[in-house]
Design a protein around this motif. Structure first.
Motif, short mmCIF file in Angstrom:
data_model
loop_
_atom_site.label_atom_id
_atom_site.label_comp_id
_atom_site.label_asym_id
_atom_site.label_seq_id
_atom_site.Cartn_x
_atom_site.Cartn_y
_atom_site.Cartn_z
N ARG A 71 87.92 45.65 49.20
CA ARG A 71 86.46 45.60 49.08
C ARG A 71 86.03 46.61 48.02
O ARG A 71 86.62 47.70 47.91
CB ARG A 71 85.80 45.96 50.40
CG ARG A 71 85.94 44.92 51.45
CD ARG A 71 84.85 43.88 51.31
NE ARG A 71 84.97 42.89 52.35
CZ ARG A 71 84.72 41.61 52.15
NH1 ARG A 71 84.35 41.18 50.96
NH2 ARG A 71 84.84 40.75 53.13
N GLU A 72 84.98 46.26 47.26
CA GLU A 72 84.45 47.24 46.32
C GLU A 72 83.96 48.45 47.12
O GLU A 72 83.56 48.33 48.28
CB GLU A 72 83.32 46.64 45.48
CG GLU A 72 82.05 46.35 46.24
CD GLU A 72 80.96 45.76 45.36
OE1 GLU A 72 81.05 45.89 44.13
OE2 GLU A 72 80.02 45.17 45.91
N THR A 73 84.04 49.61 46.50
CA THR A 73 83.63 50.84 47.17
C THR A 73 82.10 50.93 47.17
O THR A 73 81.48 50.93 46.11
CB THR A 73 84.21 52.07 46.46
OG1 THR A 73 85.60 51.87 46.24
CG2 THR A 73 84.00 53.33 47.28
N ALA A 155 83.91 45.28 42.15
CA ALA A 155 84.21 43.86 42.30
C ALA A 155 84.67 43.27 40.97
O ALA A 155 84.16 43.63 39.91
CB ALA A 155 82.98 43.11 42.81
N VAL A 177 89.69 42.74 43.89
CA VAL A 177 88.64 43.53 44.54
C VAL A 177 87.42 42.62 44.65
O VAL A 177 86.94 42.09 43.66
CB VAL A 177 88.29 44.80 43.73
CG1 VAL A 177 87.16 45.58 44.40
CG2 VAL A 177 89.53 45.68 43.56
N ARG A 178 86.95 42.46 45.88
CA ARG A 178 85.81 41.58 46.15
C ARG A 178 84.54 42.38 46.39
O ARG A 178 84.59 43.54 46.80
CB ARG A 178 86.08 40.72 47.39
CG ARG A 178 87.23 39.76 47.22
CD ARG A 178 87.38 38.92 48.47
NE ARG A 178 88.53 38.03 48.37
CZ ARG A 178 88.99 37.32 49.38
NH1 ARG A 178 88.42 37.40 50.57
NH2 ARG A 178 90.03 36.53 49.21
N ASP A 180 81.34 43.83 48.20
CA ASP A 180 81.12 44.24 49.58
C ASP A 180 80.17 43.26 50.24
O ASP A 180 79.11 42.95 49.72
CB ASP A 180 80.54 45.66 49.61
CG ASP A 180 80.39 46.19 51.02
OD1 ASP A 180 81.23 45.85 51.87
OD2 ASP A 180 79.43 46.92 51.27
N ASN A 181 80.55 42.75 51.40
CA ASN A 181 79.73 41.79 52.13
C ASN A 181 78.99 42.53 53.23
O ASN A 181 79.51 42.77 54.30
CB ASN A 181 80.63 40.70 52.71
CG ASN A 181 79.85 39.59 53.36
OD1 ASN A 181 78.67 39.75 53.68
ND2 ASN A 181 80.48 38.46 53.55
N GLN A 184 78.90 41.04 56.72
CA GLN A 184 80.13 41.15 57.51
C GLN A 184 80.27 42.56 58.09
O GLN A 184 80.76 42.74 59.20
CB GLN A 184 81.35 40.82 56.65
CG GLN A 184 82.64 40.85 57.44
CD GLN A 184 83.84 40.54 56.58
OE1 GLN A 184 83.76 40.50 55.37
NE2 GLN A 184 84.97 40.33 57.22
N GLN A 185 79.85 43.55 57.32
CA GLN A 185 79.99 44.93 57.77
C GLN A 185 78.96 45.32 58.83
O GLN A 185 79.16 46.24 59.60
CB GLN A 185 79.86 45.90 56.57
CG GLN A 185 80.94 45.69 55.51
CD GLN A 185 82.33 45.93 56.05
OE1 GLN A 185 82.53 46.82 56.86
NE2 GLN A 185 83.29 45.13 55.62
#
Length: 193
Positions: A71-73, A155, A177-178, A180-181, A184-185
């Motif tokens: 995940r992207e930071t 990303a 690297v995707r 950040d969703n 979902q978090q």
């Protein structure tokens, strides 16, 4: 002897071994490993600078299939996260001791597990993860995952990883690297403790 003659001689030797193992009553898995070992030996004879040790280490982890993503930071976050799916298609168990970040020598990746304590999810570091033969490990939020310290990910980038196993074998993989969703978090709060 020029390079083309060396290659021809090496390939002839490998072909002869392959023919020998086909007509001999060896189990299929043993034949495959025998071919790989003899192939390395013949290639090493043709090219003396090639080391057999490097080739056999590659064969050791060849039965593993790995896919995953990071995940992207998020802005202000002290660490990132990555998830791998590892399938052990080999004939023996593997012990994953850790994951290295070869492109980021000062950064580190830690294996973590999420446990429920008094109604609160907490992350705990893992010294190793055992992969039984024929089994798969699916890392996911709220379960086993990789915590990434000292690296900021965006990303669209790719992240090279080196998986380190107890038998000395390593496996290099590159994961995307995707973005950040946030959906979902939401509702997944984990605490280190």
């Amino acid at each position: 002897m020029d390079v083309s003659q060396r290659i021809t001689r090496s390939l002839k030797g490998v072909f002869s071994v392959c023919q020998l193992t086909r007509v001999t009553a060896f189990p299929p898995l043993f034949r495959r490993h025998l071919k790989a070992v003899f192939g390395c030996l013949f290639f090493s004879a043709a090219f003396p600078l090639t080391t057999v040790a490097a080739e056999t280490a590659e064969v050791k982890v060849a039965a593993l299939e790995v896919v995953g993503f990071a995940r992207e930071t998020p802005p202000g976050a002290p660490m990132g996260v990555a998830y791998l799916n590892i399938h052990n298609g080999g004939d023996r168990q593997r012990r994953l001791l850790g994951v290295e970040l070869p492109r980021h020598p000062k950064a580190r990746a830690e294996l973590h597990s999420t446990v429920e304590e008094s109604g609160v999810s907490r992350m705990r570091p893992l010294a190793e993860v055992t992969l039984p033969k024929g089994a798969s490990l699916e890392m996911q939020p709220g379960a086993t995952h990789l915590m990434l310290h000292g690296v900021r990910l965006a990303a669209g980038e790719n992240l090279p990883l080196r998986l380190v196993f107890a038998d000395g074998g390593t496996l290099e993989v590159v994961i995307p690297v995707r973005a950040d969703n946030a959906a979902q978090q939401q509702g997944h709060h984990h605490h280190h403790g």
